[in-house]
Scaffold this motif. Structure first.
Motif, PDB file in Angstrom:
ATOM      1  N   SER A   1       0.811  -1.215   0.000  1.00 22.39           N
ATOM      2  CA  SER A   1       0.000   0.000   0.000  1.00 22.39           C
ATOM      3  C   SER A   1       0.844   1.264   0.000  1.00 22.39           C
ATOM      4  O   SER A   1       1.940   1.313   0.585  1.00 22.39           O
TER       5      SER A   1
ATOM      6  N   THR B   1      -2.126  -1.364  -3.475  1.00 20.52           N
ATOM      7  CA  THR B   1      -3.267  -0.702  -2.853  1.00 20.52           C
ATOM      8  C   THR B   1      -3.005   0.793  -2.759  1.00 20.52           C
ATOM      9  O   THR B   1      -1.894   1.214  -2.437  1.00 20.52           O
TER      10      THR B   1
ATOM     11  N   GLY C   1       0.112   1.195  -7.221  1.00 17.17           N
ATOM     12  CA  GLY C   1      -0.724   1.752  -6.168  1.00 17.17           C
ATOM     13  C   GLY C   1      -1.103   3.199  -6.426  1.00 17.17           C
ATOM     14  O   GLY C   1      -2.246   3.612  -6.185  1.00 17.17           O
TER      15      GLY C   1
END
Length: 641
Positions: free
Chosen positions: A51, A174, A297
């Motif tokens: 992330s 992410t 991401g």
């Protein structure tokens, strides 16, 4: 076990209450979620979420999102943030895992023994049990830059697959997008501050609850296999290419490659602590994996309404704008974002969206209600803090338009070269740019700026990316293909083929049967203004201006320090120097670190090992003020005031 379950349930209840107080809503893309749920059903293959990192609240937010959607409670990696013993114990009970305390220091053989083995065994067990693992790729004060702790965690996952602890891992890039990042503007100057404790957490929560943070959006990119990533052999010559010192430095200094000290500059990687713990091939693979995932991401992250409004106020209407005009420009920029296949984290009526953004930015704006004309004049505050906040809120816009922004700055550099030859009546629409020169300027700027800074994929060859940029400029209407005419100025100051494999070299433009490359007509482009997008070229140039101005000031700083000096001291002194500049631009740690990365790859700064640790030296060619002036002029040619 029952005690842990009760505590977990209590924390989830408390977290739900906190998130409801902090945000208007937490958004998920249903299609992306279904894609991740299908990936989670792959037998024997765990999920690892990689992330972006915007705030210290990200771990709690993503833990709640994954748990509430049936993906389980993830084990969350904690980076370089130093936590108090009580907070560390609490986070450990909630699923947080920490690197050994040696991270960031010079490791010893004893340090690499038991703590490292225990952590590696724990990560392997987490993966074998198919518990989701969450790794943050950045540190909150530094955006779009892979952190050293992230490399450590990725290396542990890679070794678990390499050693057969699990057959494979599915990696899920992410992205997190906030209207207002919780505490985001208060962490920039807190780098390396004292340990984070329970009291600080409670104070931050109380501070956040009193503020309107708007909405938050979580996005998932396409999961991909770690085994397939390794099998594709991304660490190859086409990825690394020649070192930047050989590619760009001769152009900047105006000398031949043989006149320079031809030291090889490897791929930019982690600091000495990580280098010592990883073998060379593994280190490069992990770095590429992290940068690739960070790029994915960023690419999947939605753009928020406040980001669009901030970008317009910062780069298009810094001196003020009527609300009616701002709404039209908001609709225009929204359409441009959607045309580039980027999602947005909002919906609703146009006026409501703009007013929502202005409400979140109200502390940095002045609104004048003009009753006679029935409009509102929106004027941004003229201060460093206002520019910092607008820049922070609009950061998600640059990756959307990064390619076009690079091309626009290349066009500006060509126009500056043409300026001495243009008459008073010449207009940009009467200037024709040659394909070769446009590719050359675009390539020079791509070589100067790290791809991760622009949100671009790190392994795409630069010549392909340069051609892709020209194609995008044609698609968005800033360029029109045209053959040069005698009455027009043709910007071809140094005519030479861009490369022997030019994409148009094999096309038959004439009736001649000759295959000679010299007989292929020159490809040229005419500047144009896209319909309904006035000032688009200027807007794109200004998107990159903060980056290029930081680089320019970093060159001016080179004659300030006493060399050699540690890297950390150099960065802090550079940030202080940037803050002293007689303007309202606020120093940005991410951009300062990016300039350092480029200067090391370019051969401007050299890193030398010493008993006290690595030290930065100013390379011999740049002891001369003439060479530093050439480097500064090279960067300034792309910069829009």
């Amino acid at each position: 076990m029952r005690e842990d379950g009760e505590m977990e349930g209590l924390c989830n209840w408390a977290l739900l209450k906190l998130l409801n107080r902090l945000f208007l809503n937490v958004q998920l893309h249903q299609g992306q979620l279904e894609m991740v749920l299908r990936a989670a059903r792959t037998s024997g293959v765990p999920l690892v979420f990689l992330s972006t990192h915007k705030s210290q609240l990200d771990g709690l937010l993503l833990s709640f999102v994954l748990f509430s959607q049936g993906l389980g409670v993830p084990r969350v990696t904690v980076g370089s943030q130093v936590c108090s013993p009580r907070l560390r114990a609490l986070l450990g009970r909630l699923g947080g895992i920490f690197l050994p305390s040696r991270t960031g220091q010079t490791p010893s053989d004893q340090d690499e023994g038991l703590p490292g083995a225990v952590l590696a065994a724990y990560v392997e067990e987490v993966l074998r049990s198919q518990q989701p693992l969450l790794i943050f790729l950045e540190e909150p004060p530094v955006a779009l830059c892979l952190s050293a702790p992230a490399r450590e965690w990725l290396a542990l996952v890679y070794r678990a697959v390499r050693d057969g602890a699990v057959p494979d891992v599915l990696l899920v890039p992410t992205g997190i997008s906030y209207d207002v990042v919780p505490g985001g503007l208060h962490r920039e100057g807190a780098h390396g501050a004292r340990p984070f404790g329970l009291g600080a957490c409670l104070w931050a929560a109380c501070w956040a609850v009193r503020r309107n943070l708007g909405c938050v959006r979580v996005d998932f990119a396409q999961p991909f296999s770690l085994q397939e990533f390794v099998a594709k052999n991304l660490v190859r010559q086409s990825c690394t290419g020649k070192p930047l010192e050989e590619l760009l430095l001769p152009t900047i200094l105006g000398v031949g490659p043989s006149q320079l000290d031809g030291k090889k500059a490897g791929i930019w990687g982690p600091g000495p602590a990580t280098v010592a713990s990883l073998e060379a091939d593994e280190e490069t693979l992990v770095t590429k994996l992290g940068l690739h995932s960070l790029s994915d991401g960023v690419a999947c992250s939605a753009v928020m309404a406040v980001g669009i409004t901030s970008a317009l106020l910062l780069h298009k209407h810094r001196e003020g704008v009527f609300l009616s005009r701002l709404m039209l420009d908001f609709a225009w920029l929204l359409e441009e974002i959607l045309l580039r296949q980027h999602d947005v984290g909002f919906s609703g009526q146009l006026r409501a969206l703009v007013q929502h953004s202005l409400t979140l930015l109200r502390a940095r704006l002045t609104l004048y209600h003009l009753s006679p004309i029935g409009d509102v004049l929106v004027v941004p505050e003229v201060s460093a803090e206002a520019l910092r906040e607008l820049g922070h809120r609009s950061a998600a816009i640059l990756p959307v338009f990064a390619s076009e922004a690079v091309g626009a700055c290349a066009i500006r550099a060509l126009l500056m070269e043409m300026l001495p030859f243009l008459g008073a009546t010449d207009r940009p629409s009467g200037i024709v740019l040659s394909q070769d020169e446009l590719h050359r300027k675009t390539l020079e700027l791509l070589q100067l700026l790290p791809p991760n800074l622009l949100g671009l994929q790190p392994c795409q060859p630069l010549d392909c990316r340069s051609r892709d940029i020209v194609d995008k400029l044609l698609l968005c209407g800033l360029l029109e293909a045209e053959e040069p005419e005698s009455e027009r100025w043709v910007c071809d100051l140094a005519p030479r083929p861009f490369c022997k494999g030019r994409p148009w070299a094999g096309m038959d433009f004439t009736d001649s049967d000759s295959d000679g490359e010299d007989e292929v007509p020159k490809r040229c482009f005419k500047l144009s203004e896209p319909q309904g997008s006035p000032g688009f070229l200027l807007f794109l140039c200004r998107l990159l201006s903060p980056v290029l101005r930081t680089y320019t000031r970093a060159v001016a700083f080179l004659d300030r320090p006493s060399w050699p000096q540690p890297e950390a001291a150099y960065v802090e002194a550079l940030l202080q120097f940037l803050a002293e500049e007689d303007s309202f631009e606020y120093p940005n740690r991410s951009l300062a670190l990016s300039s350092l990365q480029t200067f090391k790859e370019l051969g401007v700064l050299e890193e030398v090992r010493s008993p006290a640790g690595p030290l930065l030296h100013l390379a011999q060619p740049f002891h001369s003020s003439v060479s530093r002036g050439k480097l500064e002029a090279f960067i300034q040619q792309f910069t829009q005031p």
